[in-house]
Design an enzyme around this catalytic site. Structure first.
Site, mmCIF file in Angstrom:
data_model
loop_
_atom_site.group_PDB
_atom_site.id
_atom_site.type_symbol
_atom_site.label_atom_id
_atom_site.label_comp_id
_atom_site.label_asym_id
_atom_site.label_seq_id
_atom_site.Cartn_x
_atom_site.Cartn_y
_atom_site.Cartn_z
ATOM 1 C CG HIS A 295 -2.178 -0.946 1.177
ATOM 2 N ND1 HIS A 295 -2.561 -1.647 2.247
ATOM 3 C CD2 HIS A 295 -2.521 -1.769 0.139
ATOM 4 C CE1 HIS A 295 -3.651 -2.637 1.742
ATOM 5 N NE2 HIS A 295 -3.460 -2.768 0.487
ATOM 6 C CB THR B 279 -2.714 -8.750 8.237
ATOM 7 O OG1 THR B 279 -3.662 -8.334 7.393
ATOM 8 C CG2 THR B 279 -1.865 -9.792 7.723
#
Ligand SMILES: [Zn+2]
Length: 287
Positions: free
Chosen positions: A130, A206
């Site tokens: 990202h 995550t």
């Protein structure tokens, strides 16, 4: 409970030693231990400020419609988060992954975090899925630049925003991937390649529910190896078995656990479990 955790640490260490291409996927959970707030947790940035979340959703379209206005707004808001991230230090979880890379075990870290802490910890092969808050990127050719390669304040004073790419003349935005913005193709491509090539995947902090990042563990799970097997009647048949060991290290079970994407979950803090695994790898290698 403690014994179970110790057994799983040993199992993970053995799996890592037996692997020939291990990679790690990381998310917000590994960085909250460095004091970096997540977005959607109980004290997350957006939980506390829903308007900031709405702005974030519109951000990429706003950039495309009016890059000058977008940059002016960026430079007008206090750089609180950037300042906090500049001061943040990697924690033992980041350091353990850097150590596994130095040992020649870990090939890639693919992170959703934009905080640059894996690089600060010494990891060399990092794919910032990202983007990074410390970099800028050309939306045309994909070149990345350090933030200080551009004197943004000076451009603002001279009324020369937005910055343009010195290589191709394209528009420059921050490297952090906004909502609705495609994942930069170089990172997307190499990450998918790594997920397909690996034979061990460590998933740290995550739940991997945000696509397209979430497709990486699922891609690895689909990979099969062929193994010849003899049946009771003496026939030789080929069976297709999962070819990737997927280990999850998370504070709690996630969809990856429930969907049986991961082979096993080691429940707890990445900053404690990862160093424990590294110690065990060292011990096994010394035997
Ligand atoms: Zn360019």
């Amino acid at each position: 409970m403690e014994n179970l955790e110790e057994d799983l640490l040993k199992r993970a260490a053995k799996d890592l030693i037996n692997s020939s291409c291990a990679i790690a996927l990381t998310g917000a959970g590994i960085s909250t231990e460095s004091g970096i707030p997540d977005f959607r947790g109980p004290s997350g940035i957006w939980t506390k400020d829903p308007e900031a979340e709405r702005r974030a959703y519109r951000s990429y379209q706003t950039f495309l419609d009016d890059p000058k206005g977008w940059w002016q707004e960026r430079l007008a808001t206090p750089i609180g988060l950037l300042g906090a991230l500049e001061k943040a230090a990697p924690n033992p979880g980041h350091q353990a992954l850097a150590e596994l890379e130095k040992m020649g075990i870990l090939r890639w870290v693919i992170t959703q975090n934009v905080d640059g802490l894996h690089e600060k910890a010494g990891s060399k092969n990092v794919l910032e899925y990202h983007g990074s808050i410390f970099k800028l990127r050309c939306v045309s050719c994909g070149s990345r630049f350090d933030r200080d390669q551009f004197d943004l304040e000076e451009l603002k004073r001279q009324n020369e925003l937005p910055p343009y790419c010195p290589k191709c003349g394209g528009l420059i935005k921050t490297d952090g991937v906004a909502f609705g913005e495609p994942i930069p193709s170089d990172v997307a491509h190499r990450s998918l390649e790594a997920a397909w090539e690996c034979d061990l995947m460590l998933i740290c902090g995550t739940s991997a529910v945000v696509y397209p990042f979430a497709s990486l563990p699922r891609t690895a799970r689909e990979k099969r190896a062929e193994r010849e097997k003899e049946t009771e009647t003496g026939l030789h048949v080929v069976e297709r078995i999962p070819a990737v060991v997927i280990i999850e290290i998370n504070a709690e079970p996630t969809p990856l656990t429930y969907e049986e994407i991961s082979d096993y979950l080691i429940e707890g803090k990445t900053g404690e479990i990862l160093p424990g695994i590294v110690d065990e790898v060292r011990r096994l290698r010394e035997i």
